[in-house]
Design a protein around this motif. Structure first.
Motif, short mmCIF file in Angstrom:
data_model
loop_
_atom_site.label_atom_id
_atom_site.label_comp_id
_atom_site.label_asym_id
_atom_site.label_seq_id
_atom_site.Cartn_x
_atom_site.Cartn_y
_atom_site.Cartn_z
N LEU A 3 0.54 -1.11 -0.03
CA LEU A 3 0.07 0.22 0.16
C LEU A 3 0.96 0.76 -0.30
N ARG A 4 0.70 2.38 -1.12
CA ARG A 4 0.61 3.26 -1.44
C ARG A 4 2.85 3.31 -1.49
N PHE A 5 2.89 2.19 -1.91
CA PHE A 5 3.91 2.05 -2.73
C PHE A 5 4.36 3.19 -3.48
N LEU A 6 3.30 2.81 -5.05
CA LEU A 6 3.35 3.26 -6.13
C LEU A 6 2.57 4.70 -6.09
N THR A 7 1.58 5.01 -4.78
CA THR A 7 1.15 6.23 -5.21
C THR A 7 2.37 7.39 -4.75
#
Length: 250
Positions: free
Chosen positions: A148-152
């Motif tokens: 989660l949030r890695f590619l955001t």
């Protein structure tokens, strides 16, 4: 291996990240910022506690995450083990615990991970400090990799590729990734930010075909796209199946 010592609340023996080529200075600065104790101390309140809206968005994401996990199980696969990378301050830990899933958290920042120890419910969650390109586990170690949030945030393609390959290596079934996708507002906003304000890129925005190609290059087949915040949002939860390996059958 780089692990959290529950008794002393420390992290030791960090795995060294694989080198990234030139042109990723902004990404390196972002990674460095998360290792700040000040950033870690303020992170949860800034992301989830400053407004009812942010709290609602976090609940929506956790609900969507449960939906993805349930989808995996309805496809006849057990979830006996899960790797949460990057886990940050443990935002998803309670969700995994409530589902009875055995899991390990990982992040490049020990300062972020130690924030989860402030919650007594999470004090015994196992965690390791490592770079996403070099997880200290054998091939096929986990049924599911959650990210989660890695590619955001903004991550250049040259840095994404080895991380996707590492996810594929240590997963024996599934990969869950949160990302931002292209829509007209996001494209215009990012163009203004970079070309008129002369700022570095803030986010990655992917078309379905583009992220599908990147995942397939790493051996991950895009199975399904979930919309945590509704169709108007520019964020997706992607569910990928690691091929040609098979998940644990129920």
């Amino acid at each position: 291996m780089n692990a959290i010592d529950n008794k002393n609340k420390t992290v030791v023996a960090a795995a060294e990240p694989r080198p990234i080529s030139n042109g990723a200075n902004d990404y390196q600065q972002v990674k460095k910022s998360y290792r700040s104790a000040d950033v870690a101390n303020r992170y949860d309140n800034k992301r989830f506690g400053e407004s009812p809206r942010k709290q609602m968005l976090n609940r929506q994401l956790m609900t969507a995450l449960l939906g993805v996990l349930n989808y995996i199980r309805t496809n006849g696969c057990r979830i006996d083990s899960l790797f949460d990378m990057p886990c940050g301050t443990g935002r998803a830990f309670s969700t995994f615990l409530n589902k009875g899933i055995r899991f390990i958290g990982a992040d490049i920042s020990k300062e972020m991970m130690l924030q989860s120890r402030l919650n007594p419910v999470l004090k015994d969650v196992p965690m390791v400090q490592c770079d996403g390109t070099r997880a200290p586990f054998k091939d096929n170690s986990f049924d599911v990799i959650a990210s989660l949030r890695f590619l955001t945030t903004f991550i250049p393609e040259e840095a994404r590729a080895p991380i996707f390959k590492e996810m594929s290596r240590i997963s024996r079934g599934w990969v869950i990734i949160e990302c931002r996708h292209e829509n007209i507002l996001s494209i215009i906003g990012e163009w203004i930010f970079q070309n008129l304000l002369h700022r570095p890129p803030r986010f990655n925005y992917f078309s379905r075909d583009a992220i599908k190609r990147e995942l397939e290059t790493a051996g991950i087949k895009l199975e399904k796209v979930f919309c945590p915040y509704g169709l108007a949002s520019n964020k997706w939860l992607l569910l990928g199946r690691v091929a040609p390996k098979c998940c644990n059958k129920i």
